[in-house]
Design an enzyme around this catalytic site. Sequence first.
Site, PDB file in Angstrom:
ATOM      1  N   ASP A 133      11.163 -39.925 -70.897  1.00  0.00           N
ATOM      2  CA  ASP A 133      11.536 -39.287 -72.155  1.00  0.00           C
ATOM      3  C   ASP A 133      12.840 -39.992 -72.505  1.00  0.00           C
ATOM      4  O   ASP A 133      13.877 -39.718 -71.886  1.00  0.00           O
ATOM      5  CB  ASP A 133      11.767 -37.784 -71.969  1.00  0.00           C
ATOM      6  CG  ASP A 133      12.118 -37.123 -73.289  1.00  0.00           C
ATOM      7  OD1 ASP A 133      12.948 -37.684 -74.027  1.00  0.00           O
ATOM      8  OD2 ASP A 133      11.563 -36.054 -73.589  1.00  0.00           O
ATOM      9  N   HIS A 134      12.801 -40.912 -73.449  1.00  0.00           N
ATOM     10  CA  HIS A 134      13.958 -41.800 -73.577  1.00  0.00           C
ATOM     11  C   HIS A 134      15.225 -41.065 -74.014  1.00  0.00           C
ATOM     12  O   HIS A 134      16.322 -41.565 -73.833  1.00  0.00           O
ATOM     13  CB  HIS A 134      13.651 -43.009 -74.471  1.00  0.00           C
ATOM     14  CG  HIS A 134      13.648 -42.717 -75.936  1.00  0.00           C
ATOM     15  ND1 HIS A 134      12.602 -42.128 -76.573  1.00  0.00           N
ATOM     16  CD2 HIS A 134      14.579 -42.938 -76.894  1.00  0.00           C
ATOM     17  CE1 HIS A 134      12.884 -41.999 -77.856  1.00  0.00           C
ATOM     18  NE2 HIS A 134      14.087 -42.487 -78.088  1.00  0.00           N
TER      19      HIS A 134
ATOM     20  N   HIS B 220      11.523 -34.541 -76.528  1.00  0.00           N
ATOM     21  CA  HIS B 220      12.965 -34.765 -76.721  1.00  0.00           C
ATOM     22  C   HIS B 220      13.738 -33.476 -77.020  1.00  0.00           C
ATOM     23  O   HIS B 220      14.830 -33.269 -76.508  1.00  0.00           O
ATOM     24  CB  HIS B 220      13.199 -35.736 -77.882  1.00  0.00           C
ATOM     25  CG  HIS B 220      12.391 -37.002 -77.792  1.00  0.00           C
ATOM     26  ND1 HIS B 220      12.092 -37.606 -76.601  1.00  0.00           N
ATOM     27  CD2 HIS B 220      11.833 -37.787 -78.757  1.00  0.00           C
ATOM     28  CE1 HIS B 220      11.375 -38.699 -76.833  1.00  0.00           C
ATOM     29  NE2 HIS B 220      11.198 -38.828 -78.125  1.00  0.00           N
TER      30      HIS B 220
END
Length: 506
Positions: A179-180, A242
């Site tokens: 999950d950047h 996010h």
Amino acid sequence: MTDAVILLFGATGDLARRKLYPAIYSLYRERKLGDRFAVIGLARRPRTNEQFREDVHDSIKEFARYNVTKDEQWESFAEHFEYMSLDTNNIDAFKELGTMTNRLDTKFEVGGNRLFYLALSPELFGNVSNNLKEGGLLETSGWARLVIEKPFGYDLPSAEKLNAQIRKVFEEKDVYRIDHYLGKEMVQNINVVRFANAFFEPLWNNKYIANIQITLSETVGVEDRGSYYDHSGALRDMGQNHMLQTLAMIAMEPPSRLSPEDIRDEKVKVFRSLRGFQTASEVRSNTVRGQYSSGTMKGNQVPGYRQESSVNPESTTETFFAARVFVDNFRWAGVPFYIRTGKRLPLKTTEVVVEFKNVPNNVYLSKKHKLEPNLLVFRVNPMEGIYFKMNAKQPGSEGTILPISMDFCQSCQIGLNTPEAYERLLYDAARGDSTYFTRWDEVALAWKYVDKIASAWAERTDNLMLYPAGTWGPDQAQQLLSEDGFKWWPVNGQDEGEVAWEMNQK
Ligand code: BG6
């Protein structure tokens, strides 16, 4: 230890080009990645090693934090990259890939470690994992880790299915789900600010905090991702991952130790405490869904969502959503978390605003003045920093009180070139630190929460509100807060009339 052969599936795709090659290059330039590594680019289309290296060079030139010139340093970096055209259904091709991997392992003295990075469509994850095993690529003397990109499923049942396929081959400890947002500097900084400063912890609860607002706004439309996005929408694309991950970082308890599992355990407790919606009418009164219509962005007319390419002209997919979320535990009982995200909003920004309760209203100052609440704001993107808003006397005035802000702008610091999220995440995966990757139980609980919203929305479409591109979404998103006596705080800047106390190191 970061020595590894990185097998990059989806090597000709957008993610590899924009993020992964530049990240590998930065790690190399910073000596975080030594010389004992190789990258095998894998995709269907044929490419020679020379062409592949040229592509990698171009992507670094366009997107990396460091300049690149075709000198000796470039040559020695580039020779670590090789390409193979691969049909992911062909077991023999995987066997051939195994031979190539072992050859590069020997050439660069890697020592048996394998990082399988799947920048692929999730439908292929199960098959590829299986073929890696069948092709003998997991029979290695070092570690073998799987890094996968979102979306991890479309809902809980599909995520469970996907997980079962992967877990037939890899153990949970070797699965690194990206999950950047968890790789972003300021998202990671939330914990540091909370737990390393004595004055926050006593205030970090429902006695002192009135509400928390999380905004992830984007100016772009769906770009060329219409066919993916139309099936996904903002809730699944940004909300399930996010937004809920950022919320968990704000709401979690301090972990007892700094080990990845302890930290992830605390996040899971937050997900378990989310107040799930029981009925469709509860969903409707606590969420807002919107879709952009045509409008004006920076003076230019832009099309509505339904006119974008690869989007159904009658689509009811949301490009905006907002929700009022409750975390039902001792610390947060009664504190609303308002979250919102959308495409074609006026600003690109990610911010978390912690709004504190006002001072008691019988104090003489608050009787005489309309005091603004204190705010603590984490600026995640594109500006990075923290600011704190409080009330103070206007210099030279006869007791006029003004909101002022103490602003720490990390990204304003000259010479500071913060690593991209993907650099940090690739580095962490290669050295086996899974703290900022999502564990299966987090993913499953987040889907469970989101699925309730999605199914209530699917029952009827009359709750989809259109908002013109370039605005902050449907009016109902404002009402969500005004019903509770709050408002969205303006993002990315201070209100007029404020005095900024610059605390930047020059
Ligand atoms: C991705 C979403 O995960 O995050 C995109 O799929 C979105 O739709 C992107 O644009 C936003 O990321 P960032 O880092 O630019 O805020």
